[in-house]
Design a protein around this motif. Structure first.
Motif, mmCIF file in Angstrom:
data_model
loop_
_atom_site.group_PDB
_atom_site.id
_atom_site.type_symbol
_atom_site.label_atom_id
_atom_site.label_comp_id
_atom_site.label_asym_id
_atom_site.label_seq_id
_atom_site.Cartn_x
_atom_site.Cartn_y
_atom_site.Cartn_z
ATOM 1 N N ALA A 51 -1.500 -0.091 -7.417
ATOM 2 C CA ALA A 51 -2.231 0.419 -6.246
ATOM 3 C C ALA A 51 -3.195 -0.647 -5.738
ATOM 4 C CB ALA A 51 -2.996 1.687 -6.616
ATOM 5 N N ASN A 87 0.164 2.793 -3.469
ATOM 6 C CA ASN A 87 -0.863 3.817 -3.308
ATOM 7 C C ASN A 87 -0.304 5.171 -2.876
ATOM 8 O OD1 ASN A 87 -2.167 1.135 -2.978
ATOM 9 N ND2 ASN A 87 -4.016 2.384 -2.862
ATOM 10 N N SER A 100 -4.658 8.887 0.954
ATOM 11 C CA SER A 100 -4.611 8.858 -0.507
ATOM 12 C C SER A 100 -3.256 9.331 -1.015
ATOM 13 C CB SER A 100 -5.735 9.705 -1.100
ATOM 14 O OG SER A 100 -5.658 11.020 -0.608
ATOM 15 N N PHE A 104 0.831 -1.209 0.000
ATOM 16 C CA PHE A 104 0.000 0.000 0.000
ATOM 17 C C PHE A 104 0.863 1.256 0.000
ATOM 18 C CE2 PHE A 104 -2.359 3.261 2.423
ATOM 19 C CZ PHE A 104 -3.471 3.410 1.607
#
Length: 194
Positions: free
Chosen positions: A157, A29, A86, A25
Motif C-alpha cells: 500500500a 491500496n 480507502s 495505488f
C-alpha cells in the motif's frame, strides 16, 4: 511569453504529482487486480478521448482561458476523492478514475491553445518546442517530487498519496494565479502592417 511556459509547467506538474502512482495505488491500496487495472485504464483512456472533443469545442466557443480555468477548478474534486479512497468497488474506482482522466488530460488542450495564440506565427514552432520541454520537465520533476513524499506500507500500500493529492490541488490553485496573470499580460499578436 515565458509565462506561457510557466503555465504549461504548472498544469502538467500538478497532474504528474499523481499520475505515475495511480496504478500502484489502485492495486496496493484499493485491492484491484492487475486484470481490473487494464479495464480501469481503458475506461480512463476512452474518457480522455471523448472529453477532448468536447473541450476542444468549448475552447473554440468560450476561449481557452475560460475553459482552462474551469478545468483547473474541476480537477480538485477527483484529485482529492481519488487520493483519499480507502476502499471501493471496481465500478466505484472506475467512475472516479474516468472523471480524473477526463478532466486532467483535457487541461492540455486549452493550455496549448492559449499559449500558442500569444506567439507570432513565425516563432510558434520554436516556442512550442520549448513548451514541450517544459511539459516533459514538469512530468519528470513532479514524479520525482511526489516520490519523495510517498512510501510503501504493509502489503504494498502507498502511504502519503493523500498528502500528494492536497499538494496537487495547491499547485492547481497556483496555476489559476499564473493563468490569471498570463491572461492579463498577454496580447494576441497582430499581423505586421504591409
Amino acid at each position: 511569453v515565458a509565462l506561457g511556459w510557466v503555465l504549461t509547467f504548472f498544469v502538467v506538474f500538478a497532474s504528474f504529482l499523481l499520475i505515475p502512482y495511480l496504478g500502484t495505488f489502485m492495486v496496493g491500496n484499493l485491492g484491484l487486480g492487475l486484470t481490473d487495472l487494464s479495464w480501469v485504464y481503458l475506461a480512463g483512456g476512452l474518457a480522455s478521448l471523448s472529453s477532448a472533443r468536447g473541450v476542444g469545442r468549448l475552447v473554440d466557443r468560450l476561449g481557452p482561458a475560460r475553459v482552462l480555468g474551469g478545468l483547473l477548478a474541476g480537477t480538485a474534486v477527483p484529485f482529492l476523492v481519488f487520493t483519499h479512497l480507502s476502499s471501493a468497488s471496481l465500478p466505484g474506482v472506475m467512475a472516479v478514475f474516468v472523471l480524473f482522466m477526463g478532466l486532467t488530460s483535457s487541461r492540455v488542450i486549452p493550455t496549448v491553445a492559449l499559449v500558442a495564440s500569444r506567439v507570432p506565427p513565425a516563432l510558434r514552432g520554436r516556442y512550442l518546442a520549448v513548451n514541450m520541454a517544459a511539459s516533459d520537465g514538469a512530468s519528470g520533476l513532479a514524479a520525482w517530487a511526489s516520490g519523495l513524499l510517498i512510501a510503501e506500507g504493509p502489503g504494498g500500500a502507498l502511504v502519503g498519496l493523500g498528502l500528494v493529492g492536497w499538494l496537487a490541488v495547491g499547485v492547481t490553485a497556483a496555476t489559476t494565479g499564473v493563468l490569471w496573470r498570463f491572461s492579463q499580460r498577454a496580447e494576441v499578436p497582430r499581423a505586421a502592417p504591409a
